[in-house]
Enzyme design. Structure first.
Site, PDB file in Angstrom:
ATOM      1  N   LYS A   1      -9.660 -22.197  63.633  1.00 37.65           N
ATOM      2  CA  LYS A   1      -8.450 -21.442  63.274  1.00 37.65           C
ATOM      3  C   LYS A   1      -7.535 -22.277  62.376  1.00 37.65           C
ATOM      4  O   LYS A   1      -7.011 -21.801  61.369  1.00 37.65           O
ATOM      5  CB  LYS A   1      -7.728 -21.036  64.562  1.00 37.65           C
ATOM      6  CG  LYS A   1      -6.351 -20.476  64.371  1.00 37.65           C
ATOM      7  CD  LYS A   1      -6.388 -19.191  63.568  1.00 37.65           C
ATOM      8  CE  LYS A   1      -5.027 -18.810  63.039  1.00 37.65           C
ATOM      9  NZ  LYS A   1      -4.334 -17.869  63.829  1.00 37.65           N
TER      10      LYS A   1
ATOM     11  N   HIS B   1     -14.587 -16.537  36.663  1.00 37.42           N
ATOM     12  CA  HIS B   1     -15.765 -17.363  36.936  1.00 37.42           C
ATOM     13  C   HIS B   1     -16.319 -16.958  38.305  1.00 37.42           C
ATOM     14  O   HIS B   1     -15.542 -16.772  39.251  1.00 37.42           O
ATOM     15  CB  HIS B   1     -15.355 -18.846  36.934  1.00 37.42           C
ATOM     16  CG  HIS B   1     -16.512 -19.783  37.075  1.00 37.42           C
ATOM     17  ND1 HIS B   1     -17.172 -19.942  38.273  1.00 37.42           N
ATOM     18  CD2 HIS B   1     -17.131 -20.581  36.180  1.00 37.42           C
ATOM     19  CE1 HIS B   1     -18.159 -20.805  38.105  1.00 37.42           C
ATOM     20  NE2 HIS B   1     -18.159 -21.211  36.828  1.00 37.42           N
TER      21      HIS B   1
ATOM     22  N   VAL C   1      -5.697 -12.285  62.946  1.00 36.19           N
ATOM     23  CA  VAL C   1      -5.302 -11.035  62.289  1.00 36.19           C
ATOM     24  C   VAL C   1      -4.139 -11.240  61.326  1.00 36.19           C
ATOM     25  O   VAL C   1      -3.270 -12.078  61.554  1.00 36.19           O
ATOM     26  CB  VAL C   1      -4.946  -9.965  63.339  1.00 36.19           C
ATOM     27  CG1 VAL C   1      -6.196  -9.508  64.061  1.00 36.19           C
ATOM     28  CG2 VAL C   1      -3.926 -10.499  64.341  1.00 36.19           C
TER      29      VAL C   1
ATOM     30  N   ASN D   1      -6.441 -21.494  58.190  1.00 36.28           N
ATOM     31  CA  ASN D   1      -5.088 -21.421  57.633  1.00 36.28           C
ATOM     32  C   ASN D   1      -4.808 -22.580  56.677  1.00 36.28           C
ATOM     33  O   ASN D   1      -4.105 -22.418  55.682  1.00 36.28           O
ATOM     34  CB  ASN D   1      -4.052 -21.349  58.759  1.00 36.28           C
ATOM     35  CG  ASN D   1      -3.911 -19.921  59.291  1.00 36.28           C
ATOM     36  OD1 ASN D   1      -4.512 -18.999  58.754  1.00 36.28           O
ATOM     37  ND2 ASN D   1      -3.143 -19.745  60.340  1.00 36.28           N
TER      38      ASN D   1
ATOM     39  N   GLY E   1       5.467 -19.219  53.443  1.00 38.78           N
ATOM     40  CA  GLY E   1       6.280 -18.966  54.630  1.00 38.78           C
ATOM     41  C   GLY E   1       5.478 -18.387  55.773  1.00 38.78           C
ATOM     42  O   GLY E   1       4.248 -18.404  55.764  1.00 38.78           O
TER      43      GLY E   1
ATOM     44  N   ARG F   1     -17.615 -18.463  40.693  1.00 38.54           N
ATOM     45  CA  ARG F   1     -17.420 -19.324  41.866  1.00 38.54           C
ATOM     46  C   ARG F   1     -15.998 -19.881  41.949  1.00 38.54           C
ATOM     47  O   ARG F   1     -15.755 -20.888  42.590  1.00 38.54           O
ATOM     48  CB  ARG F   1     -18.453 -20.475  41.854  1.00 38.54           C
ATOM     49  CG  ARG F   1     -19.852 -20.022  42.281  1.00 38.54           C
ATOM     50  CD  ARG F   1     -20.877 -21.108  42.160  1.00 38.54           C
ATOM     51  NE  ARG F   1     -21.082 -21.543  40.790  1.00 38.54           N
ATOM     52  CZ  ARG F   1     -21.763 -20.857  39.860  1.00 38.54           C
ATOM     53  NH1 ARG F   1     -22.310 -19.700  40.183  1.00 38.54           N
ATOM     54  NH2 ARG F   1     -21.886 -21.305  38.629  1.00 38.54           N
TER      55      ARG F   1
ATOM     56  N   ASP G   1       5.933 -10.833  79.941  1.00 36.85           N
ATOM     57  CA  ASP G   1       6.779 -11.537  78.965  1.00 36.85           C
ATOM     58  C   ASP G   1       8.088 -11.927  79.635  1.00 36.85           C
ATOM     59  O   ASP G   1       8.591 -11.197  80.490  1.00 36.85           O
ATOM     60  CB  ASP G   1       7.057 -10.639  77.751  1.00 36.85           C
ATOM     61  CG  ASP G   1       7.442 -11.454  76.533  1.00 36.85           C
ATOM     62  OD1 ASP G   1       6.638 -11.498  75.574  1.00 36.85           O
ATOM     63  OD2 ASP G   1       8.531 -12.072  76.534  1.00 36.85           O
TER      64      ASP G   1
ATOM     65  N   CYS H   1       2.510 -19.221  60.492  1.00 34.19           N
ATOM     66  CA  CYS H   1       1.119 -19.648  60.686  1.00 34.19           C
ATOM     67  C   CYS H   1       0.730 -20.681  59.639  1.00 34.19           C
ATOM     68  O   CYS H   1       0.516 -21.851  59.941  1.00 34.19           O
ATOM     69  CB  CYS H   1       0.193 -18.446  60.576  1.00 34.19           C
ATOM     70  SG  CYS H   1       0.701 -17.100  61.638  1.00 34.19           S
TER      71      CYS H   1
HETATM   72  N1  SAJ Z   1       1.026 -16.614  49.762  1.00 33.64           N
HETATM   73  C1  SAJ Z   1       1.113 -17.092  48.458  1.00 33.64           C
HETATM   74  N2  SAJ Z   1       0.072 -16.848  47.608  1.00 33.64           N
HETATM   75  C2  SAJ Z   1      -1.043 -16.150  48.002  1.00 33.64           C
HETATM   76  C3  SAJ Z   1      -1.126 -15.687  49.332  1.00 33.64           C
HETATM   77  C4  SAJ Z   1      -0.071 -15.939  50.199  1.00 33.64           C
HETATM   78  O1  SAJ Z   1       2.101 -17.712  48.067  1.00 33.64           O
HETATM   79  O2  SAJ Z   1      -1.924 -15.956  47.172  1.00 33.64           O
HETATM   80  C5  SAJ Z   1       2.122 -16.874  50.702  1.00 33.64           C
HETATM   81  C6  SAJ Z   1       2.773 -15.615  51.248  1.00 33.64           C
HETATM   82  O3  SAJ Z   1       3.728 -15.112  50.353  1.00 33.64           O
HETATM   83  C7  SAJ Z   1       3.369 -16.109  52.541  1.00 33.64           C
HETATM   84  C8  SAJ Z   1       2.382 -17.159  52.992  1.00 33.64           C
HETATM   85  O4  SAJ Z   1       1.612 -17.509  51.856  1.00 33.64           O
HETATM   86  O5  SAJ Z   1       4.633 -16.714  52.310  1.00 33.64           O
HETATM   87  C9  SAJ Z   1       1.439 -16.723  54.097  1.00 33.64           C
HETATM   88  O6  SAJ Z   1       1.010 -15.387  53.901  1.00 33.64           O
HETATM   89  P1  SAJ Z   1      -0.494 -14.903  54.123  1.00 33.64           P
HETATM   90  O7  SAJ Z   1      -0.578 -13.470  53.800  1.00 33.64           O
HETATM   91  O8  SAJ Z   1      -1.427 -15.803  53.398  1.00 33.64           O
HETATM   92  O9  SAJ Z   1      -0.787 -15.202  55.656  1.00 33.64           O
HETATM   93  P2  SAJ Z   1      -0.057 -14.877  57.063  1.00 33.64           P
HETATM   94  O10 SAJ Z   1       0.741 -16.085  57.436  1.00 33.64           O
HETATM   95  O11 SAJ Z   1       0.632 -13.576  57.074  1.00 33.64           O
HETATM   96  O12 SAJ Z   1      -1.359 -14.742  58.009  1.00 33.64           O
HETATM   97  C10 SAJ Z   1      -2.287 -15.828  58.088  1.00 33.64           C
HETATM   98  C11 SAJ Z   1      -3.720 -15.276  57.927  1.00 33.64           C
HETATM   99  N3  SAJ Z   1      -4.662 -16.377  57.727  1.00 33.64           N
HETATM  100  C12 SAJ Z   1      -5.606 -16.343  56.731  1.00 33.64           C
HETATM  101  O13 SAJ Z   1      -5.685 -15.442  55.941  1.00 33.64           O
HETATM  102  C13 SAJ Z   1      -6.550 -17.499  56.693  1.00 33.64           C
HETATM  103  C14 SAJ Z   1      -4.108 -14.452  59.151  1.00 33.64           C
HETATM  104  O14 SAJ Z   1      -5.467 -14.042  59.077  1.00 33.64           O
HETATM  105  C15 SAJ Z   1      -3.896 -15.296  60.420  1.00 33.64           C
HETATM  106  O15 SAJ Z   1      -4.248 -14.572  61.605  1.00 33.64           O
HETATM  107  C16 SAJ Z   1      -2.429 -15.639  60.484  1.00 33.64           C
HETATM  108  O16 SAJ Z   1      -2.125 -16.470  59.338  1.00 33.64           O
HETATM  109  C17 SAJ Z   1      -2.156 -16.376  61.782  1.00 33.64           C
HETATM  110  O17 SAJ Z   1      -1.696 -15.733  62.735  1.00 33.64           O
HETATM  111  O18 SAJ Z   1      -2.477 -17.572  61.867  1.00 33.64           O
END
Ligand code: SAJ
Length: 421
Positions: A212, A250, A161, A216, A263, A252, A33, A266
């Protein structure tokens, strides 16, 4: 292929857990790093980021001598690149960290090496990395030049992750392995099988990159749908939390939860990589980003309306109405404030609203550098609950534990549904 020495470039939220996990399986791992402070901390068996159980593993592998950190790349059998891929001001991916990592490892490469790009990347980034490496090492052959006969194997294996569960998901999640050739994939799968208990699924590099981004973006689109519903429901006087709970009965339907915005580094970033690759076609993905980015502004307007209401109801001037923002991090029960809509809302409120704006964030002890003009004050929860307006921005455990009945008489804005009935 048999691996003895592994170099991990980038010791952040992904690189360090990955390096430590490989080291715990007996590999000799060198973490590289540019941050000297992080390198020194790791060499003392300590960690510079917060992630459950990571400290225990790092301490043990540093003590056993299997993990060592340095600022310069050294020879190894395999290299994992786990550096940031942010976007630039115009929302175009910034590959400069990958380029620097390529330049750092090129001089120590030797025939038979495997190089894996783990950083979330726009489609084509793995090929670009391989091109940078080939340019720096014309004495070696790479997959784009020699196919299966190449001296160096290159693959993209995106990390997937969840922050807060990294040490568990690293081992248990399925792993997408996208080699530049089938042999590159199979060698990369050999490496991950040293610790991955999920399935290692083989594809090509471009599909792995897009996979990936698609994961997201799927989550971003689903959250945008929930956020749009929350705005519509507010107008129609419907409790959105109850609505989503009912709709999700529901078999589905699975709508995610609305919030103050999306936020982190990712989900709020990666969809733009798809938009940048196909600007004329990515309508839904772009719209979802815009809906989620708009949500903090909508919350701000709600608070400013509440300030007016409280001022009229309590017969006090608007600048005597106090607001407490509960939570600043980008999601619950973490200390990470990067790209946090909660922090954005709290800072902007403290600029727009003439009265006191407090922040309650149990996971930090000092406020970070705030945007210009912001005058937030960090206070404890008890003091925060004395404010006129209680704005819940993050559903941290201590906030969820509050009995909403105890907030009677307060103007409550609950952006997470933490106190929804
Ligand atoms: N959030 C909502 N409503 C929800 C879920 C999340 O508003 O129902 C918001 C959270 O508060 C946060 C944002 O979305 O501000 C993102 O949070 P998150 O928990 O959904 O995801 P991250 O960014 O912590 O991690 C994601 C994950 N991706 C998926 O679940 C598809 C993780 O598996 C990825 O490895 C990570 O991005 C990454 O490194 O890309």
């Amino acid at each position: 292929m048999k691996f003895e020495a592994l170099a991990v470039i980038g010791l952040g939220y992904i690189g360090l857990p990955t390096a430590a996990t490989f080291a715990s399986r007996g590999l000799k791992v060198i973490g590289v790093d540019v941050n000297k402070k992080a390198v020194d901390t790791i060499n003392q068996g300590k960690i510079h980021i917060i992630e459950p159980d990571l400290d225990i593993v790092v301490r043990s592998v540093v003590q056993s001598g299997n993990l060592r950190a340095t600022t310069a790349a050294v020879e190894a059998d395999a290299f994992i690149v786990a550096v940031p891929t942010p976007f630039k001001g115009n929302k175009q991916p910034d590959l400069s960290y990958i380029e620097s990592a390529s330049k750092a490892i090129a001089p120590v490469l030797k025939k038979g090496n495997l190089i894996i790009l783990e950083s979330t990347s726009p489609v084509g980034a793995t090929e670009q990395m391989s091109a940078w490496l080939a340019e720096a090492r014309p004495d070696l052959t790479f997959p784009q030049q020699a196919g299966e006969a190449s001296d160096i194997r290159v693959a993209h294996c995106p990390e997937r992750v969840l922050p807060g569960k990294v040490m568990i998901e690293l081992v248990n999640n399925d792993r997408v392995i996208g080699g530049m050739t089938p042999l590159c994939s199979s060698v990369a799968a050999d490496l991950y099988k040293l610790f991955v208990q999920g399935e290692c699924i083989i594809t090509n590099a471009r599909t792995a990159e897009m996979c990936k981004l698609a994961e997201n973006s799927f989550r971003d689109v689903n959250i945008a749908y929930a956020n749009e519903l929350s705005i519509i429901c507010e107008k129609l006087k419907i409790n959105v939390w109850e609505l989503i709970r009912l709709a999700n009965r529901h078999p589905r339907v699975n709508i995610l939860q609305p919030g103050p915005g999306v936020g982190g580094h990712c989900i709020a970033v990666d969809p733009w990589f798809i938009v940048d690759s196909a600007p004329d076609d990515a309508h839904l993905i772009r719209a979802a980003r815009e809906v989620n980015d708009h949500k903090p502004h909508w919350v701000m307007e709600k608070v400013m309306d509440a300030v007016k209401e409280v001022s009229v109801a309590k017969l006090i001037p608007e600048d005597k109405v106090s607001v407490a923002c509960l939570g600043l991090s980008f999601k619950a029960d973490i200390d990470d404030l990067r790209e946090s809509p909660a922090l954005e809302i709290a800072c902007n409120l403290s600029i727009t609203h003439a009265g006191k704006v407090y922040a309650v964030e149990p996971n930090i002890s000092v406020l970070p550098q705030l945007s210009e003009g912001a005058r937030l004050e960090l206070i404890d929860l008890e003091a925060g609950l004395a404010a006129d307006i209680i704005l819940l921005l993050v559903d941290h455990k201590p906030f969820k534990a509050i009995n909403p009945l105890s907030l009677k008489g307060k103007h409550v804005i609950d952006t997470r549904g933490a106190w929804a009935v």
